[in-house]
Design an enzyme around this catalytic site. Structure first.
Site, PDB file in Angstrom:
ATOM      1  N   ASP A  15      19.784  19.703 -13.779  1.00  0.00           N
ATOM      2  CA  ASP A  15      19.827  20.466 -12.533  1.00  0.00           C
ATOM      3  C   ASP A  15      18.581  20.211 -11.679  1.00  0.00           C
ATOM      4  O   ASP A  15      17.925  21.164 -11.231  1.00  0.00           O
ATOM      5  CB  ASP A  15      19.946  21.980 -12.817  1.00  0.00           C
ATOM      6  CG  ASP A  15      21.064  22.301 -13.806  1.00  0.00           C
ATOM      7  OD1 ASP A  15      22.145  21.707 -13.683  1.00  0.00           O
ATOM      8  OD2 ASP A  15      20.845  23.138 -14.708  1.00  0.00           O
ATOM      9  N   GLU A 180      29.836  25.079  -7.889  1.00  0.00           N
ATOM     10  CA  GLU A 180      28.526  25.689  -8.189  1.00  0.00           C
ATOM     11  C   GLU A 180      27.405  24.784  -7.698  1.00  0.00           C
ATOM     12  O   GLU A 180      27.649  23.731  -7.111  1.00  0.00           O
ATOM     13  CB  GLU A 180      28.392  25.910  -9.701  1.00  0.00           C
ATOM     14  CG  GLU A 180      28.469  24.613 -10.490  1.00  0.00           C
ATOM     15  CD  GLU A 180      28.490  24.799 -12.008  1.00  0.00           C
ATOM     16  OE1 GLU A 180      28.632  25.950 -12.463  1.00  0.00           O
ATOM     17  OE2 GLU A 180      28.365  23.801 -12.719  1.00  0.00           O
TER      18      GLU A 180
HETATM   19  C1  6LW Z   1      23.972  25.359 -13.953  1.00  0.00           C
HETATM   20  C2  6LW Z   1      25.186  24.884 -13.285  1.00  0.00           C
HETATM   21  C3  6LW Z   1      25.353  23.680 -14.052  1.00  0.00           C
HETATM   22  O1  6LW Z   1      23.571  26.621 -13.589  1.00  0.00           O
HETATM   23  O2  6LW Z   1      25.092  23.974 -15.346  1.00  0.00           O
HETATM   24  O3  6LW Z   1      25.595  21.418 -14.072  1.00  0.00           O
HETATM   25  C4  6LW Z   1      24.441  25.207 -15.362  1.00  0.00           C
HETATM   26  N1  6LW Z   1      25.550  22.544 -13.517  1.00  0.00           N
HETATM   27  O4  6LW Z   1      25.072  24.647 -11.934  1.00  0.00           O
HETATM   28  C5  6LW Z   1      23.323  25.190 -16.337  1.00  0.00           C
HETATM   29  O5  6LW Z   1      22.575  24.013 -16.231  1.00  0.00           O
END
Ligand code: 6LW
Length: 515
Positions: A15, A180
């Site tokens: 991230d 997300e």
């Molecule tokens: C993070 C989400 C994700 O909050 O995995 O790959 C979660 N993306 O956006 C934890 O790293």
């Protein structure tokens, strides 16, 4: 043609979020239950990164007491790093307390402020955007109790941490699971909303939409996704969760996470790693990341002033007053569980009641495994004489999945033991009597196995056994982290009377650094 290699930060550094201040780039990543939290890196070229330290260095900034069942990563999820008006802001979620917060600092090295918790803002992956008119937006992943899932946004006052507006749903992505990891940018009069979809596994992707106003309506790029290695046989997989940055020469770049599965498998043990790729813009004004939307092990470096990588320092002799930022604890360390002062030149661990199998914090000082092929070695002095006292080396994924080579006191004698825990299966692989105070313990990792060995100082190494890498992978062990290799000690239910002293920790790469 100058090129660079991915991952630019190997090992479990997922991230990534990046910002530029003049000719300097700064980058942060998730850290889950490891402490200190949110490693922060500096670079002049986006390719070679040097870790400055951590953003969250105090327990008051990062309480990590565990509330839920073992085996699932909590703590710090996806942070965002931004620079505005002389201040760095890092905003993130502490999943251990289910709260979103930010901290700020004038210098990336810190000191960073106490957390400012954002009341009324739930979910994960908060991001900040500073508009030209002085407004600041918080954008994050939400959708609870019947609300549509996706990306929500509100205006925020960063002096108080208070929301200045209602939160509004602004985009749900293109239909992939888990929309997300949003970031908002204003480029050439458009607000671009870039997100991750598909989940952080093999279906991961980056998609983008744009609008003339911050709240939308957002128009999806007809050529989404702009990055995904799904359904390819490329050595880097699961690419997603990206952040954009513009270099001083006007070129655009994306940092994002990717994994390197163990060859011929769909499993990875090093966690999700930080990668970099160039960004191109179409005539219609949409960005495309990497090689036409695919990430490669090697990309064209364009005009980036790529320097030489710093020499790898294989050895820490624990001669300093402070631990180097490469070292992390598992959850908030118990005071008295570690020391560099007790025996100068050595790292001393004092085993606590908590073991590796607990949701408390064991005496544990570790570093990420950054190369599939590597070897670690420590010289330990430990003279246990109470039943159950142990100290040694662990290859650790989480409290349900780990292999360790230890010296312990059992049945009235001290021994070296190799054991493993794979979920509910626990096994002792080898056990030999060993009375000398000093022992060298080591682990050699390759694609498929961890081989454990010991030696008497000055003696030849003796293999004790091996364990599969496959069980210490995210696909088997769950969670969002990668393998951490650690020195640890435990009294198995009580504090150890005998301290364990580590003279050095040697980490030797057995392959080229970034391949
Ligand atoms: C993070 C989400 C994700 O909050 O995995 O790959 C979660 N993306 O956006 C934890 O790293």
């Amino acid at each position: 043609m100058k090129t660079f290699k991915n991952p630019v930060i190997p090992g479990f550094y997922p991230d990534p979020s990046v910002c530029r201040v003049g000719g300097d780039y700064y980058l942060v990543t998730s850290s889950f239950e490891y402490f200190p939290g949110v490693p922060i890196f500096h670079s002049k070229d986006l390719v070679n990164w040097h870790q400055l330290g951590h953003v969250l260095t105090r327990e008051s900034q990062l309480p990590l007491a565990r509330r839920h069942r073992p085996g699932f990563s909590q703590g710090i999820f996806a942070p965002t790093l931004r620079y505005h008006n002389g201040r760095f802001y890092m905003i993130t979620t502490n999943m251990s307390i289910s709260k979103n917060f930010f901290v700020w600092a004038e210098w990336p090295e810190g000191p960073w402020s106490d957390p400012v918790y954002i009341e009324g803002w739930e979910g994960i992956d908060p991001s900040l955007f500073f508009d030209d008119d002085g407004k600041v937006y918080i954008t994050g992943t939400q959708g609870f109790q019947g609300e549509p899932e996706g990306i929500y946004q509100a205006e925020i006052d960063l002096e108080t941490g208070k929301l200045l507006s209602e939160r509004r749903w602004i985009w749900g992505g293109t239909g992939g699971s888990y929309p997300e990891g949003p970031h908002l940018y204003k480029i050439n009069g458009w607000y671009y909303l870039m997100i991750a979809e598909g989940g952080t596994e093999y279906g991961h992707m980056v998609t983008i939409a744009r609008s003339r106003t911050p709240y939308g309506p957002y128009e999806s790029n007809p050529n989404n996704p702009i990055l995904s290695n799904r359904s390819t046989s490329k050595p880097i997989q699961a690419t997603g969760h990206a952040d954009l940055v513009q270099a001083e020469d006007g070129s655009w770049w994306a940092v994002f996470l990717g994994i390197r599965p163990i060859p011929f498998t769909k499993r990875h043990n090093l966690g999700r790693e930080t990668c970099l790729a160039p960004v191109w813009w179409t005539e219609e004004g949409w960005p495309v990341i990497g090689n036409n939307g695919k990430a490669e092990l090697e990309h064209d470096a364009g005009n980036l002033p790529v320097g030489e990588p710093a020499a790898w320092n294989p050895r820490d002799d624990f001669d300093g007053q402070e631990l180097s930022p490469v070292w992390v604890f598992y959850r908030n360390p118990t005071p008295g569980s570690w020391s560099l002062a007790e025996r100068p030149g050595w790292l001393t661990l004092r085993g606590q009641a908590a073991t590796l199998n607990d949701t408390g914090s064991p005496a544990f000082v570790g570093r990420r495994q950054q190369h599939r092929n590597c070897e670690i070695m420590v010289l330990m002095e430990f003279e246990p004489y109470e039943e159950g006292e142990e100290a040694g080396l662990v290859v650790f994924m989480n409290e349900l999945f780990h292999y360790e080579i230890v010296k312990t006191f059992e049945g009235g004698t001290s021994k070296l033991v190799l054991r493993r825990r794979v979920g509910s299966m626990r096994q002792t692989d080898a056990e030999i009597e060993y009375k000398d105070p000093a022992v060298i313990l080591g682990v050699k990792a390759d694609d498929y196995s961890y081989t454990f060995f010991y030696a008497r100082p000055g003696g030849e190494p003796v293999e004790l056994g091996e364990g599969e890498t496959a069980f210490l992978t995210s696909e088997v062990a769950n969670g969002f982290t990668g393998v951490v290799m650690a020195m640890y000690a435990t009294g198995n239910g009580k504090t150890c009377r005998s301290p364990a002293h580590f003279d050095y920790f040697h980490y030797r790469q057995l392959e080229e650094r970034t391949v």
